[in-house]
Design a protein around this motif. Structure first.
Motif, PDB file in Angstrom:
ATOM      1  N   LEU A   9      10.747   3.991  -1.960  1.00  0.00           N
ATOM      2  CA  LEU A   9       9.597   3.119  -1.734  1.00  0.00           C
ATOM      3  C   LEU A   9       8.445   3.503  -2.644  1.00  0.00           C
ATOM      4  N   LEU A  10       8.167   4.803  -2.763  1.00  0.00           N
ATOM      5  CA  LEU A  10       7.074   5.262  -3.617  1.00  0.00           C
ATOM      6  C   LEU A  10       7.338   4.921  -5.080  1.00  0.00           C
ATOM      7  N   LYS A  11       8.584   5.065  -5.518  1.00  0.00           N
ATOM      8  CA  LYS A  11       8.942   4.691  -6.898  1.00  0.00           C
ATOM      9  C   LYS A  11       8.648   3.214  -7.155  1.00  0.00           C
ATOM     10  N   LEU A  12       8.994   2.384  -6.184  1.00  0.00           N
ATOM     11  CA  LEU A  12       8.770   0.940  -6.321  1.00  0.00           C
ATOM     12  C   LEU A  12       7.277   0.621  -6.380  1.00  0.00           C
ATOM     13  N   LEU A  13       6.505   1.203  -5.463  1.00  0.00           N
ATOM     14  CA  LEU A  13       5.079   0.873  -5.384  1.00  0.00           C
ATOM     15  C   LEU A  13       4.297   1.398  -6.580  1.00  0.00           C
ATOM     16  N   ILE A  14       4.679   2.567  -7.092  1.00  0.00           N
ATOM     17  CA  ILE A  14       3.913   3.158  -8.183  1.00  0.00           C
ATOM     18  C   ILE A  14       4.088   2.365  -9.475  1.00  0.00           C
ATOM     19  N   ARG A  15       5.164   1.602  -9.569  1.00  0.00           N
ATOM     20  CA  ARG A  15       5.395   0.772 -10.759  1.00  0.00           C
ATOM     21  C   ARG A  15       4.733  -0.602 -10.659  1.00  0.00           C
ATOM     22  N   ALA A  16       4.231  -0.952  -9.476  1.00  0.00           N
ATOM     23  CA  ALA A  16       3.546  -2.238  -9.305  1.00  0.00           C
ATOM     24  C   ALA A  16       2.064  -2.048  -9.589  1.00  0.00           C
ATOM     25  N   PRO A  17       1.476  -2.826 -10.507  1.00  0.00           N
ATOM     26  CA  PRO A  17       0.073  -2.602 -10.894  1.00  0.00           C
ATOM     27  C   PRO A  17      -0.898  -2.944  -9.767  1.00  0.00           C
ATOM     28  N   SER A  18      -2.007  -2.182  -9.720  1.00  0.00           N
ATOM     29  CA  SER A  18      -3.028  -2.417  -8.698  1.00  0.00           C
ATOM     30  C   SER A  18      -4.385  -1.914  -9.192  1.00  0.00           C
ATOM     31  N   VAL A  19      -4.780  -2.370 -10.373  1.00  0.00           N
ATOM     32  CA  VAL A  19      -6.058  -1.940 -10.960  1.00  0.00           C
ATOM     33  C   VAL A  19      -7.207  -2.391 -10.065  1.00  0.00           C
ATOM     34  N   VAL A  20      -8.178  -1.516  -9.868  1.00  0.00           N
ATOM     35  CA  VAL A  20      -9.319  -1.820  -9.011  1.00  0.00           C
ATOM     36  C   VAL A  20      -9.977  -3.131  -9.457  1.00  0.00           C
ATOM     37  N   GLY A  21     -10.144  -4.045  -8.500  1.00  0.00           N
ATOM     38  CA  GLY A  21     -10.688  -5.365  -8.791  1.00  0.00           C
ATOM     39  C   GLY A  21      -9.621  -6.407  -9.075  1.00  0.00           C
ATOM     40  N   ALA A  22      -8.365  -5.965  -9.221  1.00  0.00           N
ATOM     41  CA  ALA A  22      -7.258  -6.893  -9.510  1.00  0.00           C
ATOM     42  C   ALA A  22      -6.022  -6.469  -8.724  1.00  0.00           C
ATOM     43  N   GLU A  23      -6.198  -6.340  -7.391  1.00  0.00           N
ATOM     44  CA  GLU A  23      -5.151  -5.779  -6.534  1.00  0.00           C
ATOM     45  C   GLU A  23      -4.253  -6.840  -5.894  1.00  0.00           C
ATOM     46  N   HIS A  24      -4.537  -8.118  -6.115  1.00  0.00           N
ATOM     47  CA  HIS A  24      -3.842  -9.158  -5.370  1.00  0.00           C
ATOM     48  C   HIS A  24      -2.326  -9.094  -5.518  1.00  0.00           C
ATOM     49  N   SER A  25      -1.859  -8.877  -6.736  1.00  0.00           N
ATOM     50  CA  SER A  25      -0.406  -8.842  -6.944  1.00  0.00           C
ATOM     51  C   SER A  25       0.234  -7.678  -6.202  1.00  0.00           C
ATOM     52  N   PHE A  26      -0.497  -6.581  -6.043  1.00  0.00           N
ATOM     53  CA  PHE A  26       0.038  -5.445  -5.298  1.00  0.00           C
ATOM     54  C   PHE A  26       0.102  -5.754  -3.814  1.00  0.00           C
ATOM     55  N   PHE A  27      -0.886  -6.492  -3.296  1.00  0.00           N
ATOM     56  CA  PHE A  27      -0.842  -6.927  -1.905  1.00  0.00           C
ATOM     57  C   PHE A  27       0.415  -7.743  -1.627  1.00  0.00           C
ATOM     58  N   ARG A  28       0.838  -8.542  -2.598  1.00  0.00           N
ATOM     59  CA  ARG A  28       2.038  -9.350  -2.413  1.00  0.00           C
ATOM     60  C   ARG A  28       3.270  -8.464  -2.268  1.00  0.00           C
ATOM     61  N   VAL A  29       3.328  -7.410  -3.088  1.00  0.00           N
ATOM     62  CA  VAL A  29       4.448  -6.465  -2.991  1.00  0.00           C
ATOM     63  C   VAL A  29       4.429  -5.768  -1.632  1.00  0.00           C
ATOM     64  N   LEU A  30       3.239  -5.327  -1.207  1.00  0.00           N
ATOM     65  CA  LEU A  30       3.099  -4.672   0.090  1.00  0.00           C
ATOM     66  C   LEU A  30       3.521  -5.593   1.235  1.00  0.00           C
ATOM     67  N   GLN A  31       3.091  -6.852   1.166  1.00  0.00           N
ATOM     68  CA  GLN A  31       3.424  -7.799   2.222  1.00  0.00           C
ATOM     69  C   GLN A  31       4.934  -7.910   2.393  1.00  0.00           C
ATOM     70  N   ASP A  65      -6.131   0.475  -4.396  1.00  0.00           N
ATOM     71  CA  ASP A  65      -6.502   0.281  -5.796  1.00  0.00           C
ATOM     72  C   ASP A  65      -6.312   1.577  -6.578  1.00  0.00           C
ATOM     73  N   ARG A  66      -5.951   1.408  -7.838  1.00  0.00           N
ATOM     74  CA  ARG A  66      -5.775   2.545  -8.746  1.00  0.00           C
ATOM     75  C   ARG A  66      -6.614   2.322  -9.985  1.00  0.00           C
ATOM     76  N   HIS A  67      -6.915   3.417 -10.657  1.00  0.00           N
ATOM     77  CA  HIS A  67      -7.743   3.292 -11.848  1.00  0.00           C
ATOM     78  C   HIS A  67      -6.983   2.618 -12.980  1.00  0.00           C
ATOM     79  N   GLY A  68      -7.715   1.884 -13.770  1.00  0.00           N
ATOM     80  CA  GLY A  68      -7.181   1.198 -14.929  1.00  0.00           C
ATOM     81  C   GLY A  68      -8.350   0.656 -15.736  1.00  0.00           C
ATOM     82  N   LEU A  69      -8.050  -0.286 -16.602  1.00  0.00           N
ATOM     83  CA  LEU A  69      -9.067  -0.848 -17.482  1.00  0.00           C
ATOM     84  C   LEU A  69      -9.159  -2.348 -17.255  1.00  0.00           C
TER      85      LEU A  69
END
Length: 349
Positions: A9-31, A65-69
């Motif tokens: 599970l951690l391997k899967l989630l860590i590969r899904a992007p979740s840059v601060v301010g742009a987390e929506h796509s990660f919420f979809r993976v979590l859902q 959220d995770r750090h990014g640019l």
């Protein structure tokens, strides 16, 4: 070693992007992952809420959220957390800022990729050539090879994957490892509520969480916020399996909840440290040497306690890490085991 199910599970989630301010796509993976485990999932602005059959029995929160640019102009990239927070200056009033000002060179040569924030669709890859604090804008700036055609507003994530090195899990762990632990609880029949918040690194997540409690909370809103906690070196991080806090720079935490977690650690032979005491002791030494004191840190829980006048109260449970806010943040495997065990005990699993 944590179970194969947790590691996968951690391997899967860590590969899904979740840059601060742009987390929506990660919420979809979590859902998807949560609903597959039987959770009832509800979305709010900046917040994903997953509930079992007894929502107020135990409540955990983790920021996702995770750090990014973020692209801010033609071939111009800035540190997303400060853009998301509408910040134009580094004021050095948090642990994150103090560290980021010092470690800009650590991002050089890191691989990155652009993605569409709503869907997570891949938009191209590049490599960071140089990172620096701009003397005119007082913000972190990045030069990237390969993303010259990206348009302003596009989030840029660090290319990341989980690694096991010397019995330590390594990657951009803050705070996807806590999110994975909360999802993992539903594999074991978790009945309470897990909150997943956006924009914590920009100092905004507490607002989304407080809105939920104002709408739906009860008279006793005891919250356990889970996160990572940075240490300067391996020796300091390995002195304890878990990190507790009595307070941060914003507020004192709930004494009863904090003592409950400490008692669980003692009963299960889990070593722990109080981070606020650690920082205060270190500051006494620094001041004696004529050095400036370090911040106690500003946490999601401290912000929400202060802003809600204790409508929401609770304590934190954190995992000690090194390499904070880099692609090589790492945590000892025994710490991860202890962390998951404490969450299960609190949840009566």
């Amino acid at each position: 070693m944590p179970s194969d199910a947790f590691i996968d599970l951690l391997k899967l989630l860590i590969r899904a992007p979740s840059v601060v301010g742009a987390e929506h796509s990660f919420f979809r993976v979590l859902q998807r992952e949560l609903e597959e485990r039987g959770a009832q999932v509800t979305w709010y602005e900046g917040l994903l809420v997953a509930q079992g059959s007894d929502p107020f029995s135990t409540m955990f929160s983790a920021h996702i959220d995770r750090h990014g640019l973020v692209c801010t102009g033609p071939n111009e990239f800035q540190y997303a957390a400060f853009v998301s927070a509408n910040r134009t200056d580094l004021l050095n009033n948090s642990v994150s800022e103090e560290l980021m000002s010092k470690v800009t060179e650590r991002f050089n040569h890191e691989e990155v990729y652009a993605y569409e924030p709503w869907s997570g669709v891949y938009r191209g890859k590049g490599v960071i050539k140089r990172s620096y604090v701009c003397e005119f804008r007082n913000n972190l700036m990045f030069e990237i090879d390969g993303l010259e055609g990206v348009v302003a507003g596009t989030p840029i994530a660090f290319k990341d994957q989980l690694q096991l090195v010397d019995n330590r899990l390594e990657g951009q762990l803050d705070n996807v490892i806590s999110a994975a632990a909360l999802v993992h609880l539903f594999d074991h029949g978790f009945k309470g509520t897990a909150f997943f918040t956006a924009q914590e690194e920009a100092g905004k997540s507490w607002r989304y969480l407080l809105e939920w409690f104002r709408r739906f909370g009860g008279s006793t809103n005891r919250l356990f916020v889970v996160d990572t906690s940075p240490f300067p070196n391996l020796e300091a991080a390995n002195q304890q399996l878990l990190v507790l806090r009595e307070k941060d720079a914003n507020a004192s935490f709930n004494q009863e909840s904090t003592e409950q977690v400490e008692a669980l650690c003692r009963a299960n032979n889990i070593s722990y440290l109080y981070k606020n005491r650690y920082v205060e002791n270190d500051n006494a030494s620094r001041i004696a040497q004529g050095l400036p004191a370090s911040s106690l840190g500003s946490t999601e829980l401290g912000r929400i306690i202060a802003a809600s006048n204790r409508l929401v109260d609770g304590t934190t449970i954190q995992i000690p890490t090194i390499g904070y806010h880099t692609m090589h943040e790492s945590v000892a495997v025994p710490s991860v085991d202890a962390f998951i065990d404490v969450l299960k005990i609190l949840s009566k699993l």
